[in-house]
Scaffold this active site. Structure first.
Site, PDB file in Angstrom:
ATOM      1  N   SER A 575      58.628  92.174  46.475  1.00 29.75           N
ATOM      2  CA  SER A 575      57.489  91.700  45.593  1.00 29.75           C
ATOM      3  C   SER A 575      56.386  91.118  46.554  1.00 29.75           C
ATOM      4  O   SER A 575      55.811  92.003  46.938  1.00 29.75           O
ATOM      5  CB  SER A 575      57.969  90.412  44.881  1.00 29.75           C
ATOM      6  N   ASP A 661      58.372  96.503  34.480  1.00 32.10           N
ATOM      7  CA  ASP A 661      58.120  95.146  35.152  1.00 32.10           C
ATOM      8  C   ASP A 661      56.909  94.357  34.607  1.00 32.10           C
ATOM      9  O   ASP A 661      55.842  94.822  34.789  1.00 32.10           O
ATOM     10  CB  ASP A 661      58.074  95.495  36.514  1.00 32.10           C
ATOM     11  N   HIS A 707      62.680  93.562  39.201  1.00 30.09           N
ATOM     12  CA  HIS A 707      62.968  93.035  40.658  1.00 30.09           C
ATOM     13  C   HIS A 707      63.564  91.499  40.759  1.00 30.09           C
ATOM     14  O   HIS A 707      63.727  91.002  41.665  1.00 30.09           O
ATOM     15  CB  HIS A 707      61.697  92.979  41.506  1.00 30.09           C
TER      16      HIS A 707
END
EC number: 3.4.21.-
Length: 732
Positions: A575, A661, A707
């Site tokens: 990230s 995402d 994630h």
């Protein structure tokens, strides 16, 4: 967890908005998750991933001075532009998926072997770990494999009652995020979240001989019981929480809005003080806090303000004996302090110091009890437990085992408890349970025979001198039997954002690498929180480049000391950690041979320029505001990974991204990969040297998961693919 301090410290100290949240950015979840016993009773409300990478959305169309007859043309142009963009996105997505399908065949055999080894270690060390228990009155509550279970505290026969099942209730595939029991234990509220969405659903069960669903509330983030039948909760929309509601379960049921936050930089959640006297409405930006109190004895009264928000001051509130205990950054030095004030006079001018942290000390967590407060601290890479006795006004500091790098506090809903339970761990040491007894004033390890300490791993703590002479901590792990360390593969970890520490909890794959002779290095660069609030401040906004300088200094020191060498060195980040990882690939590619990135944030400038994205305004306190400040724009452009790609010899890069995402939009990663590939090919065509090495740039796009949260199987597959890639690139 029972009160906000745990989430608060991990969240506000890092200025992350929904913690768990790793923010775009925040994802501390690089590796495998526990296959079973995925328990969220302790609820890190700001879990590594509730925090916030701005989700993508089409920018609103702006019409300037359209003349009569041209307005329709503008609309047609807009539609054509959007359609072309969508088609390009779909073409790129399809192309990358086809490319990965071809490449993945070459990793298949190695991936299979790695998965088998990780599963073997998982079965040995973590599969049979007991789920955390939460004692409440005469009952013990816990969660396992989608079931919420209850047993009598004095029952040693193992009898349990099923209170809730995600599958039986029609929530198959969802996981339990948070659990709250009403004071009289007649109701249970739990939130459920799927892998593909950050929005949770709150289910309220009426307990009894046959538990049943009383109510289902969609889009809920946090919730607490004020009384036996009054529940407060926050609603979540587009990754933002700004409204607090109250709902009743009396004969006359109703729901009403209690609080609304008007400032888009602030995120709202609620918690209950440990003694259940107050609910706190916590409105926080990344640098500033405001807390309102709801008296649980009078839950229908309006909230009362503790202290109006003051720029740069973050604080959180607990209660004991008609006094508020306030964890805050107020005053100098700008590190956390524990202060107190009378409930009748809560303003900042009445705050009295109880305990102040030393500089370069990280407050990891805090738990309040009736007559004590326990602080978990990190100093110079070591963990400490500080016990503050309110009656004797004494402070005792206990150093925890030197192998420990991370801890998890267990739930203590009864503030009169005489024992504090927690678990210690490290990347290569499975969790071990400890208990601190207030009565005996000692620390006891629980069930030491169940999880053996890993004896073949050596831990070294180093300090690298950065460009400005600042000393940057590094934690290094390697096999004690390894010889010629300069020939061993090295995996470097970095994050450096939001004041969040690197994730140093146990991961089976890390232990596997140690057993295979790898070296693991964790670089605690500025921008993270390992040395307290100042460490974060020194690495955000106009100081972001310091984190890059720190990372470079760490890698160079490791090589100088004989820990591997560039051709055997790999870098991994998740990230927001992708900012520094991507930046060093641009500035010093010769230091690294291969890079693994998971949902990386690699286009800071374009993201921060788009204020229509739900979280871009909130992120300004971390990255700056390039729209309002040209100097800030130039500064971001100076380190932004996407904007600094150039023709040169890059390391090989493996990126895992997620199609849905919400925090790191796939479109930005697709652009980054395309630009990076072009730069590597341009460089290769210009040099034309015999045997010229062309790096592999691989993008693995997952259709499900994120994630932040993935299933055990998906997470295992990802880790195995990452390690197969690294082994192939480093030729080990």
């Amino acid at each position: 967890m029972c009160w906000t301090a745990k989430s608060f410290v991990r969240w506000l100290s890092s200025s992350v908005k929904y913690y768990p949240k790793d923010n775009h950015l925040q994802a501390l979840c690089l590796c495998t998750k526990t296959k079973l016993n995925k328990c969220h009773i302790l609820d890190w409300s700001r879990s590594p991933c509730n925090s916030a990478v701005p989700p993508g959305r089409i920018l609103s169309w702006r019409l300037f001075s359209c003349k009569e007859g041209t307005k329709d043309l503008c609309k047609r142009e807009k539609i054509a532009s959007v359609t072309a963009s969508e088609l390009l996105y779909k073409d790129l997505l399809k192309s990358e998926q086809e490319n990965w399908n071809k490449i993945s065949r070459s990793y298949k055999a190695m991936t299979k072997r790695i998965k088998e080894k990780i599963e073997e270690l998982h079965n040995k060390y973590t599969l049979h770990l007991e789920s955390p228990r939460m004692r409440f009155g005469g009952n013990v509550y816990f969660e396992e494999n989608g079931y919420i279970l209850c047993s009598k505290a004095d029952d040693d026969k193992g009898n349990v009652h099923i209170l809730f099942s995600t599958e039986d209730m029609g929530f198959s595939g969802a996981y339990i995020k948070r659990i709250r029991i009403s004071p009289d234990e007649r109701y249970l509220a739990t939130s459920l979240q799927s892998e593909n969405s950050e929005e949770a659903t709150c289910v309220i069960m009426k307990l009894g001989d046959v538990p049943f669903v009383e109510e289902v509330i969609p889009n809920v983030f946090s919730f607490e019981w004020a009384t036996n039948d009054v529940l407060y909760y926050t609603s979540q929309k587009n990754l933002k929480c700004q409204n607090v509601f109250m709902t009743t379960f009396t004969n006359e049921k109703y729901t009403k809005l209690v609080y609304t936050e008007q400032d888009a930089r602030f995120f709202v959640d609620i918690y209950c003080t440990k003694d259940r006297r107050f609910l706190t409405i916590n409105s926080n930006s990344k640098t500033t806090s405001e807390v309102w109190l709801i008296d649980c004895r009078h839950p229908f009264k309006l909230p009362v303000l503790v202290q109006a928000r003051t720029k740069g001051v973050i604080y959180h509130v607990e209660h004991r004996n008609n006094e508020l205990y306030i964890l805050t950054s107020y005053g100098e030095p700008a590190e956390y302090k524990l202060m107190k004030a009378s409930v009748a006079s809560t303003g900042m001018e009445n705050w009295q110091l109880v305990y102040a942290l030393e500089e370069k000390t990280k407050l990891i967590d805090l738990e309040m009890f009736r007559d004590h407060c326990i602080m978990f601290l990190q100093k110079a890479g070591y963990l400490y437990l500080n016990v503050i006795a309110f009656v004797s006004h004494s402070v005792q500091s206990i150093q925890l085992p030197t192998w420990a790098c991370a801890f998890e506090l267990e739930s203590h809903p009864e503030h009169a408890s005489s024992t504090c339970y927690f678990q210690l761990t490290s990347p290569v040491h499975p969790p071990r349970r400890f208990a601190y007894s207030f009565k005996e004033n000692n620390l006891i390890e629980q069930a030491a025979e169940e999880v053996p300490i890993i004896m073949n791993c050596h831990t070294t703590r180093l300090l690298a001198k950065s460009k400005d002479e600042t000393l940057v901590p590094i934690t290094v792990f390697h096999n004690v039997n390894s010889k010629e360390l300069h020939r061993k593969p090295l995996l470097v970890h970095v994050y450096g954002a939001y004041g969040i520490d690197l994730n140093m909890s146990f991961k089976e794959e890390k232990l596997m690498l140690i057993e295979e002779g790898w070296i693991l290095a964790y670089c605690h660069v500025r921008g993270g929180g390992e040395l307290g609030l100042r460490w974060h401040k020194d690495g955000c906004q106009q100081n972001k480049l310091k984190g890059l300088h720190d990372l470079k200094a760490c890698i160079m020191l490791l090589h100088e000391l004989g820990f591997s060498q560039p051709k055997y060195t790999a870098l991994t980040a998740v990230s927001a950690g992708g900012v520094l990882a991507g930046a060093i690939c641009n500035s010093d590619p010769e230091l690294i041979r291969a890079v693994v990135l998971q949902a990386p944030f690699v286009d800071v400038l374009n993201t921060m320029m788009k204020t229509h994205l739900p979280l871009s305004i909130e992120e300004q306190e971390e990255w700056g505001n390039p729209l309002a400040d040209e100097k800030c724009m130039k500064y971001i452009k100076n380190y932004c990974p996407y904007h600094n790609i150039k023709p040169q010899c890059y390391p090989s890069v493996f990126i895992t991204a997620y199609e849905n995402d919400q925090r790191v939009p796939l479109t930005g990663i697709l652009r980054y990969v395309q630009k990076l590939r072009k730069a590597t090919l341009d460089h290769a065509s210009r040099t034309r040297k015999k045997g010229n090495w062309i790096p592999n740039i691989i993008l693995d796009i997952q259709a499900s998961g994120s994630h932040c949260d993935s299933s055990w199987e998906d997470s295992l597959n990802e880790v195995a693919r990452h390690l197969a890639f690294l082994k192939k690139e480093l030729q080990v």
